[in-house]
Design a protein around this motif. Structure first.
Motif, PDB file in Angstrom:
ATOM      1  N   GLU A  42      -8.226  -3.579 -17.288  1.00 46.74           N
ATOM      2  CA  GLU A  42      -7.556  -3.849 -16.023  1.00 46.74           C
ATOM      3  C   GLU A  42      -8.608  -4.352 -15.040  1.00 46.74           C
ATOM      4  O   GLU A  42      -9.457  -3.590 -14.602  1.00 46.74           O
ATOM      5  CB  GLU A  42      -6.892  -2.577 -15.489  1.00 46.74           C
ATOM      6  CG  GLU A  42      -5.859  -1.977 -16.417  1.00 46.74           C
ATOM      7  CD  GLU A  42      -5.438  -0.584 -15.963  1.00 46.74           C
ATOM      8  OE1 GLU A  42      -5.114  -0.417 -14.758  1.00 46.74           O
ATOM      9  OE2 GLU A  42      -5.438   0.340 -16.802  1.00 46.74           O
ATOM     10  N   ALA A 392      -7.124  -0.025  -3.751  1.00 44.19           N
ATOM     11  CA  ALA A 392      -6.179  -0.601  -4.708  1.00 44.19           C
ATOM     12  C   ALA A 392      -5.570   0.474  -5.596  1.00 44.19           C
ATOM     13  O   ALA A 392      -4.396   0.388  -5.978  1.00 44.19           O
ATOM     14  CB  ALA A 392      -6.871  -1.655  -5.563  1.00 44.19           C
ATOM     15  N   ALA A 393      -6.377   1.488  -5.947  1.00 43.33           N
ATOM     16  CA  ALA A 393      -5.877   2.557  -6.814  1.00 43.33           C
ATOM     17  C   ALA A 393      -6.777   3.774  -6.690  1.00 43.33           C
ATOM     18  O   ALA A 393      -7.987   3.651  -6.474  1.00 43.33           O
ATOM     19  CB  ALA A 393      -5.822   2.100  -8.271  1.00 43.33           C
ATOM     20  N   THR A 400      -3.195   7.424 -12.520  1.00 39.03           N
ATOM     21  CA  THR A 400      -3.084   6.754 -11.228  1.00 39.03           C
ATOM     22  C   THR A 400      -2.193   7.592 -10.320  1.00 39.03           C
ATOM     23  O   THR A 400      -1.000   7.736 -10.567  1.00 39.03           O
ATOM     24  CB  THR A 400      -2.494   5.349 -11.388  1.00 39.03           C
ATOM     25  OG1 THR A 400      -3.350   4.581 -12.267  1.00 39.03           O
ATOM     26  CG2 THR A 400      -2.397   4.650 -10.035  1.00 39.03           C
ATOM     27  N   TYR A 402      -2.328   7.096  -6.840  1.00 39.18           N
ATOM     28  CA  TYR A 402      -1.948   6.203  -5.742  1.00 39.18           C
ATOM     29  C   TYR A 402      -2.239   4.780  -6.184  1.00 39.18           C
ATOM     30  O   TYR A 402      -3.287   4.499  -6.784  1.00 39.18           O
ATOM     31  CB  TYR A 402      -2.725   6.504  -4.465  1.00 39.18           C
ATOM     32  CG  TYR A 402      -2.531   5.417  -3.423  1.00 39.18           C
ATOM     33  CD1 TYR A 402      -1.352   5.334  -2.687  1.00 39.18           C
ATOM     34  CD2 TYR A 402      -3.503   4.438  -3.230  1.00 39.18           C
ATOM     35  CE1 TYR A 402      -1.153   4.313  -1.769  1.00 39.18           C
ATOM     36  CE2 TYR A 402      -3.316   3.413  -2.306  1.00 39.18           C
ATOM     37  CZ  TYR A 402      -2.138   3.366  -1.583  1.00 39.18           C
ATOM     38  OH  TYR A 402      -1.937   2.343  -0.688  1.00 39.18           O
ATOM     39  N   GLU A 403      -1.311   3.873  -5.899  1.00 35.09           N
ATOM     40  CA  GLU A 403      -1.489   2.448  -6.181  1.00 35.09           C
ATOM     41  C   GLU A 403      -0.970   1.650  -5.003  1.00 35.09           C
ATOM     42  O   GLU A 403       0.187   1.828  -4.593  1.00 35.09           O
ATOM     43  CB  GLU A 403      -0.742   2.060  -7.452  1.00 35.09           C
ATOM     44  CG  GLU A 403      -0.969   0.627  -7.886  1.00 35.09           C
ATOM     45  CD  GLU A 403      -0.289   0.334  -9.215  1.00 35.09           C
ATOM     46  OE1 GLU A 403      -0.619  -0.708  -9.808  1.00 35.09           O
ATOM     47  OE2 GLU A 403       0.574   1.128  -9.647  1.00 35.09           O
ATOM     48  N   ARG A 404      -1.808   0.791  -4.460  1.00 36.17           N
ATOM     49  CA  ARG A 404      -1.411   0.002  -3.299  1.00 36.17           C
ATOM     50  C   ARG A 404      -0.212  -0.878  -3.651  1.00 36.17           C
ATOM     51  O   ARG A 404      -0.215  -1.580  -4.656  1.00 36.17           O
ATOM     52  CB  ARG A 404      -2.571  -0.874  -2.832  1.00 36.17           C
ATOM     53  CG  ARG A 404      -2.292  -1.637  -1.546  1.00 36.17           C
ATOM     54  CD  ARG A 404      -3.509  -2.388  -1.061  1.00 36.17           C
ATOM     55  NE  ARG A 404      -4.003  -3.337  -2.053  1.00 36.17           N
ATOM     56  CZ  ARG A 404      -5.127  -4.037  -1.930  1.00 36.17           C
ATOM     57  NH1 ARG A 404      -5.897  -3.852  -0.869  1.00 36.17           N
ATOM     58  NH2 ARG A 404      -5.501  -4.881  -2.869  1.00 36.17           N
ATOM     59  N   THR A 407       3.043   2.766  -4.534  1.00 33.95           N
ATOM     60  CA  THR A 407       3.257   4.180  -4.215  1.00 33.95           C
ATOM     61  C   THR A 407       3.780   4.278  -2.795  1.00 33.95           C
ATOM     62  O   THR A 407       3.081   3.921  -1.846  1.00 33.95           O
ATOM     63  CB  THR A 407       1.951   4.989  -4.341  1.00 33.95           C
ATOM     64  OG1 THR A 407       1.399   4.790  -5.644  1.00 33.95           O
ATOM     65  CG2 THR A 407       2.212   6.476  -4.130  1.00 33.95           C
TER      66      THR A 407
END
Length: 435
Positions: A42, A392-393, A400, A402-404, A407
């Motif tokens: 990724e 971003a994460a 994960t 939190y993910e921009r 979430t």
């Protein structure tokens, strides 16, 4: 195997790796190296991968208290918060703590050392995936009553505890807890956190029985002419399991006492400044060999859980106090924010750096469109150019959390805002006082 790659990987324990990658196997880091070695997986362009930040001193249950008592001196400010807090039910405290946990994850924080009045933080962190030591607060001059407080709170939080969400104890401060209460807490064999030498108001009371403390009444401990550090050192309470928040008003002898007993310190510069407490002697604390971490404190005394704002405050205040631009580098403050906090909380074997075998707790920060690209110093770019909206994460245990853009916590935010609204409602007039 999951692989994340970016322009830079900053392991903290080790030199920055250009075009770096981190390989994750389950909950742990399997390898750290270049993308050429580990594969791109990724890919995050214009970004840096850093260890998850360790917010070593928080009060997540106060995440919507912003602005309460602003401009009051330390003693009356605390009283304002005590009065507002009494209006909340436990479910509302849980809602507020969830927002605090979410804000930390959004800022790249993966671990907190939280001093919890109710214990609601344990449920918030368990639900949202944040790593935590939840230090349950106790108060007063009676060890038996402190035990009752602690056992009631421990029973409440027990279902939320795990290897990731751990239990601690927090005698609040030397002006609200007798030495015997500290001795009881130390005897529990748990991690212990407290507030020490935070303000001049505190010292005025402990040393001379003076200051703007009238509203506290029986809540205050009778002064004995000694600071909290000196009193606890004389009682044999200080030790490596103790984390002392603030330590703003400390003299060289007190710094030596903290170092001799291997007490960790959490540095909270924005809180110290906003409350008018002063600037802690960070350089002297570090030169004494103390384990120092960074904390935002609660949104009771800072505007936000924005950890990047805290990092910049650490640098600004340290350089201003010492009148030297070289007193603290971006690389050094990044270490304080990660491995330093992990050492302070006793978690350095598990988190705080990107090292194979450690927990896969990390944050990905995009610097796209910032003035720090093209890259010169990646640590400086992270510290000075970072912001929650650039995360971003955020990963905890390889997942994960939190993910921009992916979430959203709308219901969570609404519930916390409603709880703040309840605290802002005027107190009802007693029937006997009504016309």
């Amino acid at each position: 195997m999951r692989v994340l790659s970016a322009d830079w990987v900053l392991p903290v324990e080790g030199e920055p790796i250009e075009n770096g990658a981190v390989a994750i196997d389950g909950e742990r880091i399997a390898a750290v190296g270049t993308a050429a070695e580990l594969g791109e997986g990724e890919r995050f362009p214009d970004s840096a991968i850093v260890p998850g930040f360790v917010n070593a001193h928080t009060h997540l249950e106060y995440a919507v208290y912003a602005g309460f008592g602003d401009g009051q001196s330390f003693g009356p400010w605390i009283q304002t918060h005590v009065e507002r807090k009494r209006r909340l039910e436990r479910a509302e405290m849980e809602a507020i703590a969830r927002l605090g946990a979410a804000e930390c994850l959004r800022s790249g924080v993966t671990t907190v050392g939280d001093l919890a009045f109710a214990g609601a933080t344990a449920y918030a962190c368990a639900e949202l995936g944040l790593r935590a030591i939840v230090y349950l607060e106790v108060f007063g001059d009676d060890p038996a009553d402190a035990r009752r407080q602690f056992e009631e709170k421990r029973e409440y939080v027990a279902p939320a505890l795990s290897e990731r969400v751990r239990l601690g104890v927090s005698p609040h401060a030397p002006y609200t807890c007798a030495t015997s209460v500290y001795e009881y807490a130390a005897g529990l064999g748990l991690p212990l956190a407290t507030h020490l030498n935070e303000s001049q108001d505190e010292l005025d009371w402990l040393l001379r029985g003076e200051g703007p403390w009238e509203p506290f009444g029986e809540m205050l401990i009778d002064p004995d002419g000694r600071s909290g550090i000196r009193r606890l050192a004389a009682a044999g309470v200080l030790g490596p399991e103790v984390v002392a928040a603030h330590c703003v008003k400390v003299d060289p002898e007190e710094i030596d006492l903290l170092a001799r007993h291997d007490v960790a310190v959490t540095h909270c510069p924005r809180s110290n400044a906003l409350l008018g407490c002063g600037i802690a002697p960070l350089d002297a604390l570090r030169r004494a060999g103390l384990r120092v971490g960074i904390g935002t404190d609660g949104v009771s005394s800072v505007p936000s859980h924005d950890f990047f704002e805290e990092l910049r405050a650490v640098v600004f205040h340290a350089r201003a106090r010492e009148e030297r631009a070289d007193v603290l580098s971006a690389t050094e403050v990044l270490e304080l924010a990660t491995l330093g906090g992990a050492r302070a909380l006793g978690l350095a074997a598990e988190v705080g750096s990107l090292v194979p075998g450690k927990r896969a707790d990390l944050a990905v920060l995009s610097l796209s469109g910032s003035p720090y690209l093209p890259w010169e110093d990646p640590a400086a770019a992270v510290v000075y150019g970072g912001a929650p909206q650039r995360i971003a994460a955020t990963l905890v245990d390889g997942r994960t959390r939190y993910e921009r853009g992916g979430t959203e916590w709308h219901e969570l935010t609404g519930a916390a805002s409603a709880a703040r609204g309840r605290m802002l409602q005027p107190e009802p007039t007693p029937a006997s006082a009504q016309p």
